[in-house]
Design a protein around this motif. Structure first.
Motif, PDB file in Angstrom:
ATOM      1  N   MET A   1      -9.970  11.439 -56.023  1.00  0.00           N
ATOM      2  CA  MET A   1     -11.274  12.053 -56.119  1.00  0.00           C
ATOM      3  C   MET A   1     -11.715  12.020 -57.578  1.00  0.00           C
ATOM      4  O   MET A   1     -11.007  12.472 -58.462  1.00  0.00           O
ATOM      5  N   VAL A   2     -12.889  11.504 -57.781  1.00  0.00           N
ATOM      6  CA  VAL A   2     -13.424  11.381 -59.125  1.00  0.00           C
ATOM      7  C   VAL A   2     -14.716  12.183 -59.223  1.00  0.00           C
ATOM      8  O   VAL A   2     -15.579  12.111 -58.353  1.00  0.00           O
ATOM      9  N   ILE A   3     -14.842  12.933 -60.286  1.00  0.00           N
ATOM     10  CA  ILE A   3     -16.055  13.685 -60.548  1.00  0.00           C
ATOM     11  C   ILE A   3     -17.070  12.717 -61.140  1.00  0.00           C
ATOM     12  O   ILE A   3     -16.760  11.960 -62.061  1.00  0.00           O
ATOM     13  N   LYS A   4     -18.275  12.744 -60.614  1.00  0.00           N
ATOM     14  CA  LYS A   4     -19.354  11.899 -61.122  1.00  0.00           C
ATOM     15  C   LYS A   4     -20.373  12.811 -61.797  1.00  0.00           C
ATOM     16  O   LYS A   4     -20.869  13.759 -61.182  1.00  0.00           O
ATOM     17  N   VAL A   5     -20.655  12.498 -63.056  1.00  0.00           N
ATOM     18  CA  VAL A   5     -21.630  13.279 -63.805  1.00  0.00           C
ATOM     19  C   VAL A   5     -22.810  12.365 -64.112  1.00  0.00           C
ATOM     20  O   VAL A   5     -22.655  11.353 -64.800  1.00  0.00           O
ATOM     21  N   PHE A   6     -23.954  12.713 -63.586  1.00  0.00           N
ATOM     22  CA  PHE A   6     -25.168  11.937 -63.807  1.00  0.00           C
ATOM     23  C   PHE A   6     -25.855  12.478 -65.054  1.00  0.00           C
ATOM     24  O   PHE A   6     -26.196  13.667 -65.110  1.00  0.00           O
ATOM     25  N   VAL A   7     -26.005  11.601 -66.041  1.00  0.00           N
ATOM     26  CA  VAL A   7     -26.570  11.979 -67.329  1.00  0.00           C
ATOM     27  C   VAL A   7     -27.691  11.018 -67.695  1.00  0.00           C
ATOM     28  O   VAL A   7     -27.824   9.943 -67.111  1.00  0.00           O
TER      29      VAL A   7
ATOM     30  N   ALA B   1     -11.570  17.498 -72.137  1.00  0.00           N
ATOM     31  CA  ALA B   1     -10.594  18.446 -72.673  1.00  0.00           C
ATOM     32  C   ALA B   1      -9.579  18.877 -71.622  1.00  0.00           C
ATOM     33  O   ALA B   1      -8.408  19.118 -71.939  1.00  0.00           O
ATOM     34  N   ASN B   2     -10.026  18.961 -70.382  1.00  0.00           N
ATOM     35  CA  ASN B   2      -9.135  19.402 -69.304  1.00  0.00           C
ATOM     36  C   ASN B   2      -8.528  18.236 -68.533  1.00  0.00           C
ATOM     37  O   ASN B   2      -7.903  18.447 -67.489  1.00  0.00           O
ATOM     38  N   ARG B   3      -8.737  17.044 -69.037  1.00  0.00           N
ATOM     39  CA  ARG B   3      -8.177  15.820 -68.454  1.00  0.00           C
ATOM     40  C   ARG B   3      -8.479  15.687 -66.963  1.00  0.00           C
ATOM     41  O   ARG B   3      -7.617  15.388 -66.153  1.00  0.00           O
ATOM     42  N   ILE B   4      -9.735  15.945 -66.651  1.00  0.00           N
ATOM     43  CA  ILE B   4     -10.207  15.789 -65.279  1.00  0.00           C
ATOM     44  C   ILE B   4     -10.873  14.416 -65.197  1.00  0.00           C
ATOM     45  O   ILE B   4     -11.746  14.099 -66.013  1.00  0.00           O
ATOM     46  N   ASP B   5     -10.436  13.598 -64.235  1.00  0.00           N
ATOM     47  CA  ASP B   5     -11.012  12.262 -64.076  1.00  0.00           C
ATOM     48  C   ASP B   5     -12.486  12.365 -63.726  1.00  0.00           C
ATOM     49  O   ASP B   5     -12.862  13.104 -62.818  1.00  0.00           O
TER      50      ASP B   5
ATOM     51  N   ASN C   1     -18.572  15.508 -56.688  1.00  0.00           N
ATOM     52  CA  ASN C   1     -17.185  15.110 -56.463  1.00  0.00           C
ATOM     53  C   ASN C   1     -17.266  14.034 -55.391  1.00  0.00           C
ATOM     54  O   ASN C   1     -17.457  14.347 -54.217  1.00  0.00           O
ATOM     55  N   GLU C   2     -17.132  12.795 -55.824  1.00  0.00           N
ATOM     56  CA  GLU C   2     -17.406  11.623 -54.980  1.00  0.00           C
ATOM     57  C   GLU C   2     -18.830  11.759 -54.436  1.00  0.00           C
ATOM     58  O   GLU C   2     -19.751  11.715 -55.203  1.00  0.00           O
ATOM     59  N   GLU C   3     -19.008  11.979 -53.132  1.00  0.00           N
ATOM     60  CA  GLU C   3     -20.341  12.092 -52.523  1.00  0.00           C
ATOM     61  C   GLU C   3     -20.780  13.549 -52.373  1.00  0.00           C
ATOM     62  O   GLU C   3     -21.912  13.834 -52.032  1.00  0.00           O
ATOM     63  N   GLN C   4     -19.852  14.487 -52.596  1.00  0.00           N
ATOM     64  CA  GLN C   4     -20.117  15.920 -52.396  1.00  0.00           C
ATOM     65  C   GLN C   4     -20.790  16.523 -53.627  1.00  0.00           C
ATOM     66  O   GLN C   4     -20.268  16.430 -54.734  1.00  0.00           O
ATOM     67  N   TYR C   5     -21.936  17.146 -53.434  1.00  0.00           N
ATOM     68  CA  TYR C   5     -22.665  17.762 -54.539  1.00  0.00           C
ATOM     69  C   TYR C   5     -21.941  19.015 -55.003  1.00  0.00           C
ATOM     70  O   TYR C   5     -21.601  19.898 -54.212  1.00  0.00           O
ATOM     71  N   CYS C   6     -21.689  19.106 -56.322  1.00  0.00           N
ATOM     72  CA  CYS C   6     -21.061  20.297 -56.898  1.00  0.00           C
ATOM     73  C   CYS C   6     -22.119  21.240 -57.458  1.00  0.00           C
ATOM     74  O   CYS C   6     -22.110  22.428 -57.182  1.00  0.00           O
TER      75      CYS C   6
ATOM     76  N   GLY D   1     -14.335  21.285 -56.581  1.00  0.00           N
ATOM     77  CA  GLY D   1     -13.674  20.932 -55.319  1.00  0.00           C
ATOM     78  C   GLY D   1     -12.300  20.325 -55.557  1.00  0.00           C
ATOM     79  O   GLY D   1     -11.838  19.483 -54.793  1.00  0.00           O
ATOM     80  N   LEU D   2     -11.642  20.788 -56.622  1.00  0.00           N
ATOM     81  CA  LEU D   2     -10.321  20.277 -56.995  1.00  0.00           C
ATOM     82  C   LEU D   2      -9.285  21.386 -56.909  1.00  0.00           C
ATOM     83  O   LEU D   2      -9.600  22.563 -57.064  1.00  0.00           O
ATOM     84  N   ALA D   3      -8.038  20.982 -56.695  1.00  0.00           N
ATOM     85  CA  ALA D   3      -6.938  21.943 -56.745  1.00  0.00           C
ATOM     86  C   ALA D   3      -6.609  22.200 -58.211  1.00  0.00           C
ATOM     87  O   ALA D   3      -6.571  21.252 -59.001  1.00  0.00           O
TER      88      ALA D   3
END
Length: 166
Positions: free
Chosen positions: A1-7, A29-33, A71-76, A96-98
Motif C-alpha cells: 500500500m502506497v500513500i499518494k499525495v497530490f501536490v 521523516a516517518n519512513r512511510i512509502d 491510500n492507493e484508491e482510498q481517499y484519506c 489506513g496503515l497499521a
C-alpha cells in the motif's frame, strides 16, 4: 500500500506550498512509502484527483486544493484532516496503515519478558539475606544469654513484610 499525495509543484500560494511540504516531510521523516503526484504539470493526475475526492470533501467551487491524500484508491483526506489526525495521534488510522512496531517497543518487550525472572531472583536473594541476618542476630542474642528486644524483632519483621509487599 502506497500513500499518494497530490501536490502542485507550481503553486502560487505559499500557504499551499507549506501544507504540501508539511505532509511530504512527515511521510519522509516517518519512513512511510508515498508517491508524489503533480497536478500542475500532469492533467491525468489532476483529473484523477478531482474525480476521486468525495463530494462532501470538495470546496464550494468544486475544485479541491492540494495536498490531497490517498491510500492507493482510498481517499484519506486533505491537509486539515491530516493535521487533525496528526494532532490527535491518529495518523496511522488516517492513512489506513497499521502503526509500525518501533525498535524501542521491541526492546522493551524483550526486556520485560526477561526482567521478571531476574528481578524475582534478586528480590528472593535479598529477602533470604535479610531473613538469614535476622536469624543470626536472634541466635547471637540468645547465645549472649539474653533475649532479643521484642520491639526490635517486631520492627524487623514489619520491615520485611513491607518490602515483600512492594
Amino acid at each position: 500500500m502506497v500513500i499518494k499525495v497530490f501536490v502542485a509543484t507550481v503553486a502560487g500560494s505559499t500557504a499551499i506550498k507549506k501544507k504540501q511540504q508539511e505532509v511530504l516531510g512527515f511521510l519522509e521523516a516517518n519512513r512511510i512509502d508515498f508517491e508524489q503526484r503533480d497536478i500542475a504539470c500532469n492533467d491525468d493526475n489532476r483529473k484523477w484527483m478531482r474525480d476521486n475526492v468525495p463530494g462532501e470533501k470538495k470546496p464550494e467551487n468544486g475544485i479541491p486544493l492540494p495536498p490531497q491524500i490517498f491510500n492507493e484508491e482510498q481517499y484519506c483526506g486533505d491537509f486539515e484532516s491530516f493535521f487533525d489526525a496528526k494532532e490527535g495521534n491518529e495518523i496511522y488510522v488516517f492513512f489506513g496503515l497499521a502503526p509500525p512496531k518501533s525498535a524501542k517497543s521491541i526492546e522493551i518487550s524483550a526486556e520485560e519478558t526477561e526482567k521478571p525472572a531476574e528481578n524475582q531472583e534478586v528480590i528472593t536473594n535479598a529477602e533470604e539475606e535479610k531473613q538469614v541476618e535476622a536469624e543470626e542476630e536472634a541466635a547471637t542474642a540468645e547465645e549472649e544469654g539474653g533475649e532479643a528486644d521484642e520491639e526490635q524483632v517486631e520492627e524487623e519483621e514489619g520491615e520485611e513484610e513491607g518490602e515483600e509487599e512492594s
